[in-house]
Design a protein around this motif. Structure first.
Motif, mmCIF file in Angstrom:
data_model
loop_
_atom_site.group_PDB
_atom_site.id
_atom_site.type_symbol
_atom_site.label_atom_id
_atom_site.label_comp_id
_atom_site.label_asym_id
_atom_site.label_seq_id
_atom_site.Cartn_x
_atom_site.Cartn_y
_atom_site.Cartn_z
ATOM 1 N N ILE A 196 0.840 -1.196 0.000
ATOM 2 C CA ILE A 196 0.000 0.000 0.000
ATOM 3 C C ILE A 196 0.876 1.247 0.000
ATOM 4 C CG2 ILE A 196 -1.812 1.291 1.199
ATOM 5 C CD1 ILE A 196 -2.722 -1.288 2.496
ATOM 6 N N ALA A 204 1.265 5.001 0.516
ATOM 7 C CA ALA A 204 0.387 5.902 1.280
ATOM 8 C C ALA A 204 0.992 7.297 1.352
ATOM 9 C CB ALA A 204 0.163 5.353 2.687
ATOM 10 N N CYS A 243 -7.481 4.287 5.326
ATOM 11 C CA CYS A 243 -6.339 3.407 5.132
ATOM 12 C C CYS A 243 -6.229 2.415 6.294
ATOM 13 C CB CYS A 243 -5.053 4.227 5.003
ATOM 14 S SG CYS A 243 -3.574 3.247 4.693
ATOM 15 N N THR A 271 -8.801 -0.209 5.842
ATOM 16 C CA THR A 271 -8.396 -1.141 4.785
ATOM 17 C C THR A 271 -7.406 -2.166 5.316
ATOM 18 O OG1 THR A 271 -8.753 0.505 3.042
ATOM 19 C CG2 THR A 271 -7.282 -1.332 2.527
ATOM 20 N N VAL A 314 1.537 -7.148 5.240
ATOM 21 C CA VAL A 314 1.156 -5.883 4.614
ATOM 22 C C VAL A 314 2.357 -4.948 4.674
ATOM 23 C CG1 VAL A 314 -0.425 -3.916 4.619
ATOM 24 C CG2 VAL A 314 -1.246 -6.177 5.343
ATOM 25 N N VAL A 354 3.382 -1.130 4.008
ATOM 26 C CA VAL A 354 2.874 0.226 3.794
ATOM 27 C C VAL A 354 4.063 1.151 3.575
ATOM 28 C CG1 VAL A 354 1.512 2.128 4.741
ATOM 29 C CG2 VAL A 354 0.882 -0.245 5.261
ATOM 30 N N THR A 409 -0.829 -4.974 -5.151
ATOM 31 C CA THR A 409 -0.741 -3.545 -4.859
ATOM 32 C C THR A 409 -2.150 -2.986 -4.687
ATOM 33 O OG1 THR A 409 -0.798 -2.862 -7.191
ATOM 34 C CG2 THR A 409 1.354 -3.409 -6.249
ATOM 35 N N ALA A 410 -2.318 -2.128 -3.695
ATOM 36 C CA ALA A 410 -3.630 -1.530 -3.407
ATOM 37 C C ALA A 410 -3.447 -0.076 -3.027
ATOM 38 C CB ALA A 410 -4.329 -2.295 -2.283
ATOM 39 N N ASP A 411 -4.491 0.719 -3.206
ATOM 40 C CA ASP A 411 -4.449 2.135 -2.856
ATOM 41 C C ASP A 411 -4.817 2.335 -1.392
ATOM 42 O OD1 ASP A 411 -3.737 2.636 -5.442
ATOM 43 O OD2 ASP A 411 -5.722 3.319 -6.084
ATOM 44 N N ALA A 412 -4.417 3.491 -0.864
ATOM 45 C CA ALA A 412 -4.614 3.776 0.556
ATOM 46 C C ALA A 412 -5.905 4.533 0.843
ATOM 47 C CB ALA A 412 -3.424 4.576 1.092
ATOM 48 N N HIS A 445 -10.177 0.111 -2.550
ATOM 49 C CA HIS A 445 -9.921 -1.285 -2.876
ATOM 50 C C HIS A 445 -10.317 -2.147 -1.688
ATOM 51 C CE1 HIS A 445 -6.739 0.189 -5.954
ATOM 52 N NE2 HIS A 445 -7.929 0.061 -6.508
#
Length: 348
Positions: free
Chosen positions: A8, A10, A17, A20, A32, A34, A90-93, A97
């Motif tokens: 993530i 950020a 966030c 999430t 995870v 970040v 990969t994911a957005d903060a 997602h």
């Protein structure tokens, strides 16, 4: 889930966030990463609040460097520490997602371990902001023209990537949002397969939390098309200017042939200019064979232009030959871009 790490990036994150991350851990993911992309001292409390979580690793940039650099930082960390994982997602903060969609990506990767898997949103829904709907359609079209790959969602940040591809992706240029587009473009030359799974389309407050800058970041994404257009315009201007100069020089020296000679000389020089600009500035690649290919394409386009206008012209158009030629040449201009990208200036 032990084989998958969630990344993530950020920048100035909020409670969404944190939610999430909790949802990701509840879903069963056990790692995870970040990346604090220079959020600043005012966001220190947020990152300190998630740092004690055993499954969470926080990496930091001293200053904001962009989403692309944040992803590369995570890729470097995974490879340097030889983490015992097979894939990353990969994911957005910004909370757009969902953990349930990350599970979809993970299942798809388990079934197709060689694929890069994209989470594709449905842009036909009514609650999708206009700028997102328009931007996706435009980027999807240009990406297909430029790369030759048809995708539903080229701008998705939810992506599953096998770890074995991370080293290659670290060589892809781009530091900000354009890196995600460049990443997709870099897969086809290596024969890396792409697949998509449909995910929930979530927009919170019409995506106001996004740090995407419409002018700056769109320029980086579309710059190859912008430079191609500028190269064509500059070559046209040079062709006209050289034609005028040669007319003045040859009018008295060759009164019967000065127009033909001026046209040929101007076109040869302006096309050489266009070739070198496209090879070195627009596409940034090409072999010694590219010059021959370029002139084969130029001759083909000239013949197609003349033949198309001739065949499409009808009496009812009146004196519309010029408008017809403009329309035909516009289509051929786009065709020329595709052929130059895929054949003329291809990497051998």
């Amino acid at each position: 889930m032990k084989q998958v790490a969630i990344i993530i990036p950020a920048y100035k994150p909020d409670q969404k966030c944190h939610t999430t991350i909790n949802d990701i851990l509840t879903a069963g993911f056990q790692r995870v990463i970040v990346v604090d992309d220079g959020s600043g001292p005012e966001y220190a409390d947020f990152f300190e609040s998630i740092s004690p979580i055993p499954e969470v690793t926080v990496l930091r940039h001293a200053a904001n460097q962009g989403k692309g650099r944040a992803l590369k930082t995570a890729f470097h960390y995974i490879l340097n520490h030889q983490l015992p994982i097979q894939a990353v997602i990969t994911a957005d903060a910004d909370g757009q997602h969902l953990a349930s969609d990350m599970l979809k990506i993970a299942r798809q990767m388990k079934e197709n371990p060689d694929d890069v898997v994209l989470g594709a949103r449905d842009f036909s829904q009514k609650d999708v902001p206009f700028r997102s709907r328009f931007g996706n359609k435009m980027t999807r079209l240009l990406f297909r023209l430029a790369i030759g790959t048809k995708l539903t969602d080229t701008q998705t940040g939810l992506r599953g990537i096998p770890v074995k591809y991370l080293r290659h992706l670290l060589t892809v240029i781009g530091e900000r949002f354009e890196y995600e587009m460049n990443m997709l473009a870099a897969l086809k030359p290596k024969g890396i397969p792409l697949s998509e799974v449909t995910i929930e389309t979530v927009y919170i407050d019409e995506n106001k939390s996004s740090h995407f800058d419409p002018l700056r970041d769109s320029f980086h994404i579309y710059k190859v098309f912008i430079f191609y257009g500028l190269s064509g315009a500059a070559s046209f201007g040079l062709d006209v200017g050289l034609y005028w100069i040669f007319i003045q020089l040859l009018r008295d020296e060759a009164p019967e042939l000065f127009i033909i000679l001026a046209t040929v000389a101007a076109r040869v020089l302006s096309s050489l200019f266009n070739y070198f600009v496209n090879r070195h500035k627009v596409f940034g690649q090409g072999s010694k064979k590219s010059l021959v290919r370029y002139y084969i394409l130029a001759a083909s386009i000239m013949i197609m232009s003349a033949a198309s206008v001739h065949l499409l012209y009808a009496e009812w158009l009146g004196r519309g030959e010029v408008i017809l030629k403009v329309l035909v040449d516009t289509v051929l201009f786009i065709f020329g871009f595709v052929v130059q990208r895929s054949w003329v200036f291809r990497k051998e």
